[in-house]
Design an enzyme around this catalytic site. Structure first.
Site, PDB file in Angstrom:
ATOM      1  N   GLY A 103       2.229 -15.266   4.757  1.00 56.17           N
ATOM      2  CA  GLY A 103       3.120 -14.150   5.097  1.00 56.17           C
ATOM      3  C   GLY A 103       3.057 -13.850   6.585  1.00 56.17           C
ATOM      4  O   GLY A 103       1.977 -13.810   7.168  1.00 56.17           O
ATOM      5  N   ARG A 163      -1.700 -19.552  26.261  1.00 51.65           N
ATOM      6  CA  ARG A 163      -2.019 -19.321  27.683  1.00 51.65           C
ATOM      7  C   ARG A 163      -3.493 -19.586  27.975  1.00 51.65           C
ATOM      8  O   ARG A 163      -3.839 -20.143  29.018  1.00 51.65           O
ATOM      9  CB  ARG A 163      -1.630 -17.897  28.067  1.00 51.65           C
ATOM     10  CG  ARG A 163      -0.110 -17.745  28.008  1.00 51.65           C
ATOM     11  CD  ARG A 163       0.416 -16.736  28.963  1.00 51.65           C
ATOM     12  NE  ARG A 163       1.859 -16.897  29.076  1.00 51.65           N
ATOM     13  CZ  ARG A 163       2.682 -15.957  29.480  1.00 51.65           C
ATOM     14  NH1 ARG A 163       2.203 -14.773  29.835  1.00 51.65           N
ATOM     15  NH2 ARG A 163       3.968 -16.175  29.572  1.00 51.65           N
ATOM     16  N   THR A 170      -2.843 -11.303   8.824  1.00 53.87           N
ATOM     17  CA  THR A 170      -2.256 -10.825   7.565  1.00 53.87           C
ATOM     18  C   THR A 170      -2.215  -9.304   7.584  1.00 53.87           C
ATOM     19  O   THR A 170      -3.141  -8.668   8.092  1.00 53.87           O
ATOM     20  CB  THR A 170      -3.063 -11.299   6.338  1.00 53.87           C
ATOM     21  OG1 THR A 170      -2.638 -10.550   5.188  1.00 53.87           O
ATOM     22  CG2 THR A 170      -4.567 -11.095   6.488  1.00 53.87           C
ATOM     23  N   ILE A 171      -1.155  -8.752   7.002  1.00 50.68           N
ATOM     24  CA  ILE A 171      -1.097  -7.284   6.949  1.00 50.68           C
ATOM     25  C   ILE A 171      -2.097  -6.734   5.925  1.00 50.68           C
ATOM     26  O   ILE A 171      -2.382  -5.549   5.918  1.00 50.68           O
ATOM     27  CB  ILE A 171       0.320  -6.766   6.607  1.00 50.68           C
ATOM     28  CG1 ILE A 171       0.771  -7.213   5.210  1.00 50.68           C
ATOM     29  CG2 ILE A 171       1.324  -7.180   7.665  1.00 50.68           C
ATOM     30  CD1 ILE A 171       1.985  -6.442   4.688  1.00 50.68           C
ATOM     31  N   ASP A 172      -2.633  -7.614   5.058  1.00 50.91           N
ATOM     32  CA  ASP A 172      -3.457  -7.133   3.935  1.00 50.91           C
ATOM     33  C   ASP A 172      -4.872  -6.694   4.342  1.00 50.91           C
ATOM     34  O   ASP A 172      -5.533  -5.979   3.586  1.00 50.91           O
ATOM     35  CB  ASP A 172      -3.586  -8.233   2.868  1.00 50.91           C
ATOM     36  CG  ASP A 172      -2.238  -8.687   2.331  1.00 50.91           C
ATOM     37  OD1 ASP A 172      -1.277  -7.909   2.462  1.00 50.91           O
ATOM     38  OD2 ASP A 172      -2.153  -9.810   1.803  1.00 50.91           O
ATOM     39  N   LYS A 183      -1.820  25.623  -7.315  1.00 54.82           N
ATOM     40  CA  LYS A 183      -2.169  26.313  -6.066  1.00 54.82           C
ATOM     41  C   LYS A 183      -0.885  26.555  -5.272  1.00 54.82           C
ATOM     42  O   LYS A 183      -0.147  27.470  -5.579  1.00 54.82           O
ATOM     43  CB  LYS A 183      -3.172  25.493  -5.268  1.00 54.82           C
ATOM     44  CG  LYS A 183      -4.564  25.505  -5.887  1.00 54.82           C
ATOM     45  CD  LYS A 183      -5.483  24.673  -5.051  1.00 54.82           C
ATOM     46  CE  LYS A 183      -6.916  25.106  -5.227  1.00 54.82           C
ATOM     47  NZ  LYS A 183      -7.793  24.349  -4.329  1.00 54.82           N
ATOM     48  N   GLN A 219       7.515  -3.634   5.293  1.00 60.06           N
ATOM     49  CA  GLN A 219       6.137  -3.454   5.777  1.00 60.06           C
ATOM     50  C   GLN A 219       5.652  -4.612   6.645  1.00 60.06           C
ATOM     51  O   GLN A 219       4.670  -4.505   7.354  1.00 60.06           O
ATOM     52  CB  GLN A 219       5.163  -3.327   4.591  1.00 60.06           C
ATOM     53  CG  GLN A 219       5.381  -2.112   3.739  1.00 60.06           C
ATOM     54  CD  GLN A 219       4.700  -2.239   2.384  1.00 60.06           C
ATOM     55  OE1 GLN A 219       3.539  -1.893   2.239  1.00 60.06           O
ATOM     56  NE2 GLN A 219       5.405  -2.728   1.391  1.00 60.06           N
TER      57      GLN A 219
HETATM   58  O1  F6P Z   1      -0.154 -11.540   2.299  1.00 68.91           O
HETATM   59  C1  F6P Z   1       0.860 -10.784   2.836  1.00 68.91           C
HETATM   60  C2  F6P Z   1       1.814 -10.324   1.768  1.00 68.91           C
HETATM   61  O2  F6P Z   1       2.838  -9.578   2.374  1.00 68.91           O
HETATM   62  C3  F6P Z   1       1.177  -9.546   0.622  1.00 68.91           C
HETATM   63  O3  F6P Z   1       0.945  -8.210   0.958  1.00 68.91           O
HETATM   64  C4  F6P Z   1       2.194  -9.759  -0.454  1.00 68.91           C
HETATM   65  O4  F6P Z   1       1.580  -9.627  -1.717  1.00 68.91           O
HETATM   66  C5  F6P Z   1       2.641 -11.156  -0.218  1.00 68.91           C
HETATM   67  O5  F6P Z   1       2.398 -11.440   1.143  1.00 68.91           O
HETATM   68  C6  F6P Z   1       4.098 -11.429  -0.514  1.00 68.91           C
HETATM   69  O6  F6P Z   1       4.310 -12.796  -0.346  1.00 68.91           O
HETATM   70  P1  F6P Z   1       5.713 -13.510  -0.240  1.00 68.91           P
HETATM   71  O7  F6P Z   1       6.218 -13.326   1.158  1.00 68.91           O
HETATM   72  O8  F6P Z   1       5.422 -14.951  -0.525  1.00 68.91           O
HETATM   73  O9  F6P Z   1       6.602 -12.872  -1.246  1.00 68.91           O
END
Ligand code: F6P
Length: 328
Positions: free
Chosen positions: A14, A28, A130-132, A216, A260
Site C-alpha cells: 500500500g 540523493r 506503511t500507514i499501519d 451527563k 486515509q
Molecule cells: O497496509 C496499508 C493498507 O492501507 C491497510 O491499512 C489496508 O488494510 C490495506 O492496505 C488495503 O490494501 P489494498 O490497497 O490492497 O486494498
C-alpha cells in the site's frame, strides 16, 4: 563483501504519504556517496518485469511534498514464489548490475525482501513505509503520522454533524490488523471509544459508556473502529447490535477508506522518511544487510528483517487507559 556501486530502490504494498520523500532521500544520499541509483517501478512486479530506470538528483526534485509514490507500487503474488524471485533476480538485479536493494514498504513487502535475501547474495535493506505502523522495532512508520492527521481531520468534520443531529457515529479506519490508527485517532479526536483488535470491546461495554455520557452532558458520540478482520463482525456488527440494544440511539456508520492513504505528507513523515533514507545508505556503507532501518527513541536503529516482520508490535496499554479516562 562485494563493493557497492549501484543500489536499486522500490516501493511496494500500500502506498503511504512520505514514500516520495524517502525515494528522494535514498537517491540523493546514494549519489552523494558516489553510487548509482536504479529506480524499480511497480514494486516486486516491476522487478520481475525489469521495469527499471536510473534516477538522478533532478528526477527526485519537487516530490518531497507529494503523496503516493513516483515509483508506483503493487502487491505481487508472483514474487511470493521462488520462480518469481528468480525472474526478479535475472531481469532486474543481474541485468541492471544492482549490488544492493532497498525496499520501502510494510510487512508483506519486507517479508518479500527477506525471502529474496535468503536466496540471493545481495544485501537488502527494508524501510518501514506503511500507514499501519505495524512493524516491530520502530516507533513510527512512514505515512502513519499523515494518515493519523487525515483521520483526525475527517472525524472533526463528522463530529460537527454528529453533534448537530445528536447522533452516534461509528467510524471505520484502516490499519489492517493493528489498532494504532484507531486508538490514537480516537484520543486525538476526543472520541468516546476505540474498537481495536488488540483489546476486546463488548457491545454492552460500548452501550454503557455511551449511555453514561448521554446521562451527563453529551448528546453525540464518536466510536472509532479498526477495520481488522479479527474484530468479529466488524463495524457493521457493532452498529447493528447497538441499534438493537439501544433503539433510542440514532446510529450512523462512516468508512473512511482509501482517503486515509492519500495527501501531502506531514512534516513529521517527511523528516522521518528523509532520516530513514539517508540511514539506509549509511547502513549499506557499514556493511549491514537484511535489516530494517528503524527509529527508536529518536535514534536510528537496525532491526533484523526477521524480527521486524514476525514480532507483534504491542499497543501501549497507557493509550487505552488515557482514552478510557478522558471519555467520561
Ligand atoms: O497496509 C496499508 C493498507 O492501507 C491497510 O491499512 C489496508 O488494510 C490495506 O492496505 C488495503 O490494501 P489494498 O490497497 O490492497 O486494498
Amino acid at each position: 563483501m562485494k563493493k557497492i556501486k549501484t543500489v536499486g530502490v522500490l516501493t511496494s504494498g500500500g502506498d503511504a504519504p512520505g514514500m516520495n520523500a524517502c525515494i528522494r532521500a535514498v537517491t540523493r544520499s546514494a549519489i552523494y556517496s558516489g553510487w548509482k541509483v536504479i529506480g524499480i517501478y511497480r514494486g516486486f512486479e516491476g522487478m520481475i518485469a525489469g521495469e527499471c530506470q536510473e534516477l538522478t538528483t533532478e528526477d527526485v526534485s519537487n516530490i518531497i511534498q507529494r503523496g503516493g509514490t513516483i515509483l508506483k507500487t503493487s502487491r505481487s503474488d508472483e514474487f511470493t514464489t521462488p520462480e518469481g524471485r528468480k525472474k526478479a533476480y535475472d531481469n532486474c538485479i543481474k541485468k541492471f548490475g544492482i549490488d544492493a536493494l532497498i525496499v520501502i514498504g510494510g510487512n508483506g513487502s519486507l517479508t518479500g525482501a527477506q525471502e529474496f535475501a535468503k536466496e540471493y547474495d545481495i544485501p537488502c535493506i527494508g524501510l518501514p513505509g506503511t500507514i499501519d505502523n505495524d512493524l516491530y522495532g520502530t516507533d513510527s512508520t512512514i505515512g502513519y503520522d499523515t494518515a493519523l492527521n487525515t483521520i483526525v481531520d475527517a472525524v472533526d468534520k463528522i463530529r460537527d454533524t454528529a453533534c448537530s443531529h445528536d447522533r452516534i457515529f461509528f467510524v471505520e479506519v484502516m490499519g489492517r490488523d493493528a489498532g494504532f490508527l484507531a486508538q490514537n485517532s480516537a484520543i486525538a479526536s476526543g472520541a468516546e471509544a476505540a474498537i481495536i483488535p488488540e483489546e476486546y470491546t463488548s457491545v454492552d461495554q460500548l452501550g454503557s459508556l455511551i449511555s453514561r455520557g448521554f446521562r451527563k452532558s453529551k448528546n453525540s458520540s464518536i466510536v472509532i473502529c479498526s477495520e481488522s478482520h479479527s474484530i468479529e463482525g466488524g463495524i457493521m456488527h457493532y452498529a447493528e447490535r447497538m441499534r438493537a440494544a439501544y433503539p433510542d440511539f440514532d446510529v450512523r456508520v462512516t468508512i473512511l477508506g482509501y482517503l486515509q492513504r492519500g495527501g501531502r505528507p506531514s512534516a513529521m513523515d517527511r523528516i522521518l522518511a528523509s532520516r530513514l533514507g539517508v540511514a539506509a545508505i549509511d547502513a549499506l556503507k557499514e556493511g549491514q544487510r537484511n535489516v530494517m532501518i528503524a527509529i527508536s527513541n529518536d535514534q536510528i536503529d537496525y532491526v533484523p528483517l526477521s524480527r521486524a516482520i514476525k514480532m507483534d508490535k504491542p499497543i501501549n496499554k497507557e493509550l487505552i487507559n488515557v482514552l478510557s479516562i478522558l471519555s467520561i
